[in-house]
Design a protein around this motif. Structure first.
Motif, PDB file in Angstrom:
ATOM      1  N   VAL A 113       0.861  -1.183   0.000  1.00  0.00           N
ATOM      2  CA  VAL A 113       0.000   0.000   0.000  1.00  0.00           C
ATOM      3  C   VAL A 113       0.901   1.238   0.000  1.00  0.00           C
ATOM      4  CG1 VAL A 113      -0.162  -0.083   2.529  1.00  0.00           C
ATOM      5  CG2 VAL A 113      -1.832   1.263   1.229  1.00  0.00           C
ATOM      6  N   THR A 159       0.719   5.357   0.865  1.00  0.00           N
ATOM      7  CA  THR A 159      -0.098   6.448   1.409  1.00  0.00           C
ATOM      8  C   THR A 159       0.764   7.688   1.586  1.00  0.00           C
ATOM      9  OG1 THR A 159       0.360   6.115   3.766  1.00  0.00           O
ATOM     10  CG2 THR A 159      -1.418   4.800   2.819  1.00  0.00           C
ATOM     11  N   SER A 178       0.996  11.140   4.376  1.00  0.00           N
ATOM     12  CA  SER A 178       0.961  11.185   5.836  1.00  0.00           C
ATOM     13  C   SER A 178       0.629  12.602   6.269  1.00  0.00           C
ATOM     14  CB  SER A 178       2.321  10.772   6.408  1.00  0.00           C
ATOM     15  OG  SER A 178       3.333  11.629   5.907  1.00  0.00           O
ATOM     16  N   LEU A 187      -0.936   9.282  10.492  1.00  0.00           N
ATOM     17  CA  LEU A 187      -1.918   9.331   9.408  1.00  0.00           C
ATOM     18  C   LEU A 187      -3.235   9.823  10.000  1.00  0.00           C
ATOM     19  CD1 LEU A 187      -1.388   5.888   7.584  1.00  0.00           C
ATOM     20  CD2 LEU A 187       0.034   7.932   7.524  1.00  0.00           C
ATOM     21  N   GLN A 235      -4.353   9.574   2.377  1.00  0.00           N
ATOM     22  CA  GLN A 235      -3.957   8.534   3.332  1.00  0.00           C
ATOM     23  C   GLN A 235      -5.004   7.431   3.447  1.00  0.00           C
ATOM     24  OE1 GLN A 235      -3.052  10.986   6.846  1.00  0.00           O
ATOM     25  NE2 GLN A 235      -2.518  12.501   5.284  1.00  0.00           N
ATOM     26  N   ARG A 279      -8.461   3.774   7.649  1.00  0.00           N
ATOM     27  CA  ARG A 279      -7.421   3.108   8.434  1.00  0.00           C
ATOM     28  C   ARG A 279      -7.070   1.712   7.928  1.00  0.00           C
ATOM     29  NH1 ARG A 279     -10.159   3.863  14.107  1.00  0.00           N
ATOM     30  NH2 ARG A 279     -11.955   4.253  12.776  1.00  0.00           N
ATOM     31  N   SER A 301      -4.010   1.051   5.211  1.00  0.00           N
ATOM     32  CA  SER A 301      -2.594   1.067   5.596  1.00  0.00           C
ATOM     33  C   SER A 301      -2.274  -0.033   6.604  1.00  0.00           C
ATOM     34  CB  SER A 301      -2.226   2.423   6.190  1.00  0.00           C
ATOM     35  OG  SER A 301      -3.082   2.734   7.271  1.00  0.00           O
ATOM     36  N   HIS A 356       4.097  -1.367   3.666  1.00  0.00           N
ATOM     37  CA  HIS A 356       3.558  -0.003   3.643  1.00  0.00           C
ATOM     38  C   HIS A 356       4.646   0.961   3.180  1.00  0.00           C
ATOM     39  CE1 HIS A 356       1.577   3.536   6.102  1.00  0.00           C
ATOM     40  NE2 HIS A 356       1.544   3.745   4.798  1.00  0.00           N
ATOM     41  N   CYS A 392       5.257   4.809   2.759  1.00  0.00           N
ATOM     42  CA  CYS A 392       4.619   6.002   3.284  1.00  0.00           C
ATOM     43  C   CYS A 392       5.434   7.231   2.897  1.00  0.00           C
ATOM     44  CB  CYS A 392       4.528   5.886   4.815  1.00  0.00           C
ATOM     45  SG  CYS A 392       3.575   7.199   5.551  1.00  0.00           S
ATOM     46  N   LEU A 437       7.995  -1.453   6.560  1.00  0.00           N
ATOM     47  CA  LEU A 437       7.620  -0.035   6.467  1.00  0.00           C
ATOM     48  C   LEU A 437       8.749   0.686   5.745  1.00  0.00           C
ATOM     49  CD1 LEU A 437       5.840   2.435   7.227  1.00  0.00           C
ATOM     50  CD2 LEU A 437       7.224   2.625   9.309  1.00  0.00           C
TER      51      LEU A 437
END
Lengths: 515, 261
Positions: B161, B163, B165, B177, B183, B186, B189, B195, B197, B247
């Motif tokens: 994913v 996104t 922030s 987030l 973003q 919930r 993410s 993830h 970010c 991450l």
């Protein structure tokens, strides 16, 4: 064991009944045996737990690891003491303003689409949750680790109501799979080594790889695989709350694994059970507690995940939200002006990790879901335990009063002073009737020490005890002295009492100097 | 909530009883339920809450609640490269990765990070240039939006994913987030295992007080500090449990003074 055979253990006055609670006695808040009350007093339970070398090794390893991590991350915060002061001050304010803050919280949550429920005690809270789950038609719920739901025995209650409650925190899952009870606030399975955890998984976790080793990473992966499908199909989640903000109606849950996010985000219905003392006035207060909690708790600068939600957000997360506000003895604790600071606790468990008593006995000896120093004050305060027959009245003695718990407490709860206060409360409640052996001994000592002649005679008599000493200590005295030596050594009396030595060495000059 | 009255006229529903108990518990004490408010902006130190006078621990601390606030030199004096380096150090300490990119380089950076990731979820409000770049690179992009939310099965089948922030806290290596369109909700993410970010340099603050000042807590907030982790086995940290196990942070820094506010 009768009170007469051991009047004093750990400096604690004797119990009239040491096992369970006498039937027909006064009703105990929280039930005779409950998540907040064990079956036996602390000294008895501690003696049993101390006989487990594996337990002590596991605890020593885990607590020393976390102590070092905490010290390192606390040391890098330049304003740590000021944060502690602010954390304590804001909690004191919240307690003083509790009625208005609870009403403000209720209004804010309701305005944002949540439903607020109130529960006087564990039974009422459990019934509310069970009814809410039944109304959804679900037969299973996923749970985020929560001390409040542990405290009320929610899982057991739901089980009897035909609803399966699945713990999703790794340590809670270990405890649940093993049919065990938690022994630490943060890490309920702290008493288990990786080898034991592997065995529990192999025996109780459906579909686990039989080749599973005891490598922590692989154990965590096994839990992930086991819970994944359950998260994705869950319709109802039950959580606790670390903080609630009165002005906005915001709830916060602090966690590590992502199981909290799963529970707080994926199901349609979320039920949060929260003690009334968790409410804070302002959102800004979180800037203090989110610095204090992770560093004190897991020894990290920040925990991996914190979720905050306010009522219901259309299109994001649960579309039905219930908040259950729980008393269950909190108002009794609040009524104790000295003890009420125990309600400031943010459940970090730093006090457990530094406590020399906890490190040796482990959490099960406390008989309550709240073990360690904070449990030794919180449990008796919540259950109103002053009666000598109540095992919880022994908990304030589960401490050497060394003060390490106070030093690490992120909200500066003066645990040693509250322990002493609760000891006083217990002794005061037990006054009257037949004097305890301890009181008789103290009275006799008073008479002897009040008379120079009697004291000299006692000094002379004490020298006779020297024949029993080995390496400067007496480990075994005949009855009634055996009552003392059963639990600790007696230092050997000196060859010559001080007054005799003084008279021999300095008698004349001392007399002159005194003029 | 309806209050029921007992025969003697005193309400005995749980709400009334609990509130009455709280008031009774406080009745005898100073303040009696209407104590003073802690003021985060007040001059001087907070009310003394223990044997050590508040503010003692921080010689030279400016007026305020005693701890370092958003106005403090500690916060406002840390900018630019020092701030970004602090964030990077703290994020990497959690075993996440940080890569830097100028705004124009972000699409290519995302393509690099997501090569071989399989299907990639993006929230509907993500920068269309980024999404186009991923599509052009042959990635299957699943768009999650309020009008057409993906199913949980879709999210679970995705490899990653991307996104945006709201902000990042350098001191603790935390990304927040807030459910804005870039973003997403919930779940997006959370469910995919990887993830990526994107954090803008201008959204980096040093400490928690500055972060709280910028956030609206009534939005659904997710605070992320590294990949999911547990300390439940012998209190040693292990990365990767239920949340994303990887991450990767893309820190967007252009020439115009990073971290300036």
């Amino acid at each position: 064991m009768s009170a007469l055979r051991r009047p004093v253990a750990l400096g604690m006055p004797g119990r009239r009944a040491d096992v369970g609670h006498a039937p027909g006695g006064p009703a105990l808040a929280g039930g005779a045996s409950s998540p907040l009350r064990g079956e036996e007093t602390f000294p008895r339970a501690a003696k049993r737990e101390l006989a487990k070398p594996q337990l002590r090794a596991n605890l020593a390893h885990a607590t020393s690891t976390i102590r070092a991590k905490r010290a390192a991350v606390v040391g890098e915060v330049p304003d740590w003491e000021a944060l502690r002061d602010a954390g304590a001050a804001m909690k004191a304010e919240a307690m003083q303003r509790l009625p208005e803050l609870l009403e403000e919280l209720e209004r804010a949550v309701t305005a944002r689409g949540g439903v607020v429920h109130w529960a006087r005690d564990a039974d009422e809270a459990n019934a509310i949750v069970a009814d809410l789950v039944r109304a959804t038609g679900a037969r299973e719920v996923v749970k985020v680790k929560s001390m409040a739901t542990q405290e009320i025995g929610l899982n057991e209650y739901l089980d009897e109501a035909g609803i399966e409650a699945l713990e999703t925190d790794l340590a809670e899952l270990i405890v649940q799979l093993a049919g065990d009870t938690p022994s630490h606030i943060l890490v309920p399975a702290i008493h288990r080594s990786r080898t034991e955890i592997r065995e529990i998984f192999l025996e109780h976790m459906a579909g686990v790889d039989p080749e599973l080793t005891d490598e922590p990473r692989l154990l965590a992966m096994a839990a992930r695989a086991y819970l994944r499908e359950r998260f994705l199909r869950a319709e109802v989640a039950v959580s606790g709350a670390n903080f609630a903000i009165a002005e906005t109606g915001t709830l916060a849950v602090v966690e590590s694994e992502g199981n909290g996010r799963m529970c707080l985000t994926l199901p349609r219905t979320l039920i949060t059970v929260m003690g009334i003392e968790k409410v804070l006035p302002r959102a800004q207060d979180l800037e203090v507690y989110l610095q204090l909690l992770p560093r004190s708790s897991t020894g990290e600068r920040m925990n991996p995940y914190t979720s905050m939600w306010t009522g219901v957000t259309p299109g994001d997360g649960p579309q039905e939200f219930h908040l259950v506000l729980l008393d269950n003895g909190r108002t009794a604790a609040l009524a104790d002006e000295v003890g009420r600071a125990a309600l400031h606790c943010i459940r970090c468990s730093a006090c457990l990790n530094v406590c020399p008593v906890y490190e040796r006995t482990g959490g099960h000896a406390y008989g309550s879901v709240y073990p360690g120093p904070i449990g030794a004050i919180l449990t008796p305060l919540l259950t109103g335990a002053v009666d000598h027959d109540d095992p919880n009245s022994s908990l304030p003695y589960a401490s050497t009063l060394c003060g390490a718990c106070y030093d690490v407490c992120p909200v500066k709860i003066d645990i040693p002073s509250i322990l002493v206060h609760l000891r006083t409360r217990g002794v005061d409640a037990g006054r009257g009737g037949v004097p305890a052996p301890e009181a008789v001994a103290m009275k006799a000592a008073g008479v002897v020490m009040g008379s120079p002649t009697a004291f000299r005679a006692a000094e002379a008599a004490s020298r006779a005890v020297r024949v029993l000493a080995r390496d400067g200590a007496v480990s075994r005295l005949p009855w009634p002295g055996s009552l003392w030596t059963a639990s600790r050594d007696l230092p050997a009396p000196p060859k010559e009492p001080f007054r005799a030595w003084w008279a021999r060495e300095r008698g004349a000059s001392a007399a002159e100097g005194g003029k | 909530m309806t209050a029921q009255a007992s025969p003697d006229g005193v309400p005995d529903d749980a709400r009334s009883v609990v509130l009455a108990r709280v008031r009774a518990a406080l009745a005898g004490s100073t303040g009696g339920g209407t104590g003073p408010s802690f003021d985060h902006a007040a001059p001087g130190a907070p009310p003394d809450a223990g044997p050590f006078a508040a503010g003692d621990a921080l010689p030279g601390a400016p007026a305020g609640p005693g701890y370092l606030t958003a106005d403090d030199e500690w916060e406002t004096g840390t900018t630019g490269e020092a701030l970004l380096a602090l964030l990077t150090d703290r994020v990497v300490d959690y075993r996440a990765t940080v890569t830097r990119a100028r705004t124009a380089e972000v699409p290519a950076q995302l393509v690099r990070l997501l090569a071989g990731a399989g299907r990639v979820v993006v929230p509907a409000g993500l920068d269309p240039d980024w999404v186009d770049a991923l599509r052009s690179a042959g990635t299957t992009v699943l768009v999650d939006g309020p009008d057409a939310p993906l199913t949980l099965a879709d999210l679970d089948s995705a490899g990653a994913v991307v996104t945006g922030s709201r902000l990042a806290v350098a001191e603790t290596g935390t990304i927040v987030l807030d459910g804005s369109p870039d973003q997403g909700r919930r779940a997006v993410s959370l469910v995919p295992d990887h993830h990526v970010c994107v954090v803008r340099g201008a959204d980096v603050v040093r400490g928690l007080p500055a972060a709280m000042a910028r956030l609206d807590v009534t939005r659904p907030l997710t605070w992320i500090s590294g990949p999911s982790a547990t300390s439940d086995i012998e209190l040693s940290r292990v990365e990767g449990v239920h949340g994303p196990r990887r991450l990767e942070v893309v820190l967007v820094v252009d020439d115009d003074a990073p971290g300036q506010r």
